[in-house]
Design a protein around this motif. Structure first.
Motif, PDB file in Angstrom:
ATOM      1  N   ASP A  48      -0.807  13.887  11.085  1.00 54.15           N
ATOM      2  CA  ASP A  48      -2.039  14.653  11.293  1.00 54.15           C
ATOM      3  C   ASP A  48      -2.347  15.515  10.076  1.00 54.15           C
ATOM      4  OD1 ASP A  48      -2.486  13.675  13.876  1.00 54.15           O
ATOM      5  OD2 ASP A  48      -1.103  15.137  14.731  1.00 54.15           O
ATOM      6  N   LEU A  90     -10.472   9.445  11.313  1.00 51.42           N
ATOM      7  CA  LEU A  90     -10.984  10.554  12.099  1.00 51.42           C
ATOM      8  C   LEU A  90     -11.094  10.157  13.565  1.00 51.42           C
ATOM      9  CD1 LEU A  90     -13.802  11.885   9.719  1.00 51.42           C
ATOM     10  CD2 LEU A  90     -11.335  12.306   9.661  1.00 51.42           C
ATOM     11  N   ALA A  99      -2.340  17.982  17.448  1.00 51.42           N
ATOM     12  CA  ALA A  99      -3.305  18.527  18.432  1.00 51.42           C
ATOM     13  C   ALA A  99      -2.697  18.534  19.829  1.00 51.42           C
ATOM     14  CB  ALA A  99      -4.581  17.705  18.419  1.00 51.42           C
ATOM     15  N   THR A 145      -6.358  17.295   0.868  1.00 51.19           N
ATOM     16  CA  THR A 145      -5.725  16.910   2.119  1.00 51.19           C
ATOM     17  C   THR A 145      -4.450  17.735   2.321  1.00 51.19           C
ATOM     18  OG1 THR A 145      -6.495  14.656   1.661  1.00 51.19           O
ATOM     19  CG2 THR A 145      -4.967  14.934   3.490  1.00 51.19           C
ATOM     20  N   ARG A 192     -10.581  16.619  10.624  1.00 54.81           N
ATOM     21  CA  ARG A 192      -9.198  16.435  11.050  1.00 54.81           C
ATOM     22  C   ARG A 192      -8.993  14.981  11.445  1.00 54.81           C
ATOM     23  NH1 ARG A 192      -5.409  20.352  14.465  1.00 54.81           N
ATOM     24  NH2 ARG A 192      -3.685  18.909  14.861  1.00 54.81           N
ATOM     25  N   PHE A 213      -5.710  17.699   7.703  1.00 56.82           N
ATOM     26  CA  PHE A 213      -7.077  18.132   7.468  1.00 56.82           C
ATOM     27  C   PHE A 213      -7.536  17.543   6.134  1.00 56.82           C
ATOM     28  CE2 PHE A 213      -5.696  21.760  10.163  1.00 56.82           C
ATOM     29  CZ  PHE A 213      -6.682  21.686  11.139  1.00 56.82           C
ATOM     30  N   ALA A 231      -1.715  19.117   9.222  1.00 61.09           N
ATOM     31  CA  ALA A 231      -2.183  19.874  10.386  1.00 61.09           C
ATOM     32  C   ALA A 231      -1.157  19.752  11.488  1.00 61.09           C
ATOM     33  CB  ALA A 231      -3.530  19.331  10.871  1.00 61.09           C
ATOM     34  N   HIS A 280      -5.852  11.396  11.296  1.00 58.92           N
ATOM     35  CA  HIS A 280      -4.478  10.918  11.146  1.00 58.92           C
ATOM     36  C   HIS A 280      -4.389  10.087   9.874  1.00 58.92           C
ATOM     37  CE1 HIS A 280      -0.474  10.086  12.767  1.00 58.92           C
ATOM     38  NE2 HIS A 280      -0.598   8.878  12.220  1.00 58.92           N
ATOM     39  N   ARG A 315      -8.480  25.950   8.603  1.00 55.17           N
ATOM     40  CA  ARG A 315      -7.881  25.200   9.701  1.00 55.17           C
ATOM     41  C   ARG A 315      -8.780  25.078  10.928  1.00 55.17           C
ATOM     42  NH1 ARG A 315      -2.998  23.375   9.166  1.00 55.17           N
ATOM     43  NH2 ARG A 315      -1.914  23.891   7.239  1.00 55.17           N
ATOM     44  N   THR A 316      -9.991  25.616  10.862  1.00 57.64           N
ATOM     45  CA  THR A 316     -10.967  25.376  11.929  1.00 57.64           C
ATOM     46  C   THR A 316     -12.337  25.204  11.281  1.00 57.64           C
ATOM     47  OG1 THR A 316     -11.667  27.678  12.303  1.00 57.64           O
ATOM     48  CG2 THR A 316      -9.656  26.949  13.442  1.00 57.64           C
ATOM     49  N   ASP A 317     -13.278  24.660  12.058  1.00 64.88           N
ATOM     50  CA  ASP A 317     -14.634  24.477  11.539  1.00 64.88           C
ATOM     51  C   ASP A 317     -15.247  25.807  11.141  1.00 64.88           C
ATOM     52  OD1 ASP A 317     -14.550  21.737  11.860  1.00 64.88           O
ATOM     53  OD2 ASP A 317     -15.444  21.779  13.863  1.00 64.88           O
TER      54      ASP A 317
END
Length: 369
Positions: free
Chosen positions: A283, A268, A369, A363, A258, A285, A366, A260, A244-246
């Protein structure tokens, strides 16, 4: 009814974690706010980039750093709670620590290094040495009992440090990068031995590491922090499947983006579109492994649904393959064979075309944001 309530209360106590903490530490402009629980017999790995707060958390647990807020309870005993001014000094905490550099006493042999803890806990010299000898035997180091730290190999010193930490029967065992000082071959053997000893430890264990392999092999659960906050937590299968993060994506070896989603198209933030195999709305990933990225000298035709021009920004060995870093509309890593690299005559700065099949992407939703 009384019996039922008593049994229920007993079950509740059994289910309570051995370590129950919320570690809040303010240091200058940095704030650690880490909720952390560990059950009896459980090994939890704490991972994160440099500056994430791993060392701060370890020092707070060991009593080398006081909490600014929150609480720290171990085996039902409050060790640190600023709101009630409760504080237990380091030497009185039922905690064993294995430091990255082991910190064995250079003037003591292996036996007396291990006996140091039991002596501090009130055993006489003979009893402490007997207990230490037993631990060295368990570690396969009985014949090295009289050797000083400088006469031990890295793997042997690591096991002496582990024996010293376990000899005090700690409710919580803290391991600070315990394998970082070892060479690759010694690391492999020592990791297997450490796994066996941790499985036999009845208390809670926290492994602080930057190495994902150590975490995946040794830990039951991973807690990943960035900027002093938990960004992801779960077992290895969950985290490797859905980073869920880089940082987490790099940790498990995936490209992560990340965006839509509308159906099978993900937009992106920079306007680039990825076509995916799965349909989503909202949203998401999008993740895919470097091995899914194919490189071509010219724009490919045929089945790939995602193609884009890219430039090679770096090439490094990665096991039996080469890891190629690509810049362009999106930054990705690609794994290719040395033969493929030779055929493409790859050099930094070279322009190529990258392609990823939609079926190679994964996919998942997420949070907004």
């Amino acid at each position: 009814m009384t019996v039922d309530l008593t049994v229920h209360a007993a079950r509740q106590r059994v289910s309570e974690p051995l370590l129950d903490a919320r570690l809040v530490v303010d240091r200058g402009g940095f704030r650690l706010d880490l909720p952390l629980t560990i059950d009896s017999g459980e090994v939890v790995a704490l991972l994160g980039p440099n500056g994430a707060g791993k060392t701060t958390a370890l020092r707070a647990l060991a009593g080398l750093l006081a909490l600014s807020d929150g609480h720290l309870t171990l085996a039902g005993q409050v060790l640190d709670r600023p709101s009630s001014r409760s504080w237990v000094p380091t030497e009185q905490r039922p905690i064993g620590v294995v430091f990255q550099d082991y910190l064995l006493f250079p003037h003591l042999n292996a036996l007396d290094n291990v006996a140091f803890g039991p002596r501090r806990h009130g055993l006489d010299r003979r009893q402490a040495r007997r207990q230490a000898a037993d631990w060295l035997h368990r570690m396969g180091l009985a014949e090295h009992a009289r050797r000083k730290p400088r006469q031990l190999s890295g793997g042997q010193a690591q096991r002496v440090a582990l024996a010293r930490a376990l000899a005090v029967d700690p409710a919580l065992l803290l391991l600070d990068e315990p394998l970082a000082a070892l060479d690759a071959r010694t690391r492999l053997d020592t990791r297997a031995q450490l796994q066996r000893h941790l499985a036999a430890h009845p208390g809670a264990t926290l492994l602080v590491t930057h190495d994902p392999l150590d975490a995946l092999v040794l830990a039951d659960r991973l807690v990943i922090i960035e900027h002093g906050q938990v960004v992801q937590e779960g077992d290895a299968a969950t985290i490797t499947a859905q980073p869920r993060t880089d940082y987490v994506a790099r940790l498990v070896g995936l490209n992560l983006f990340r965006g839509h989603a509308r159906g099978q198209t993900v937009l992106l933030a920079d306007g680039f579109r990825l076509t995916t195999a799965e349909q989503h709305d909202g949203d998401v990933f999008v993740a895919f492994p470097p091995s899914a990225v194919a490189l071509h000298p010219d724009r490919p035709a045929g089945s790939p649904r995602n193609t884009w021009p890219a430039a090679i920004s770096g090439i490094q060995p990665n096991g039996d393959n080469l890891r190629v870093q690509l810049s362009g509309p999106i930054e990705v890593a690609a794994d290719i064979t040395p033969l493929a690299a030779a055929q493409l005559h790859l050099v930094p700065g070279q322009r190529v075309w990258a392609a990823v099949k939609a079926t190679e992407t994964r996919t998942y939703p997420a949070a907004p944001a």
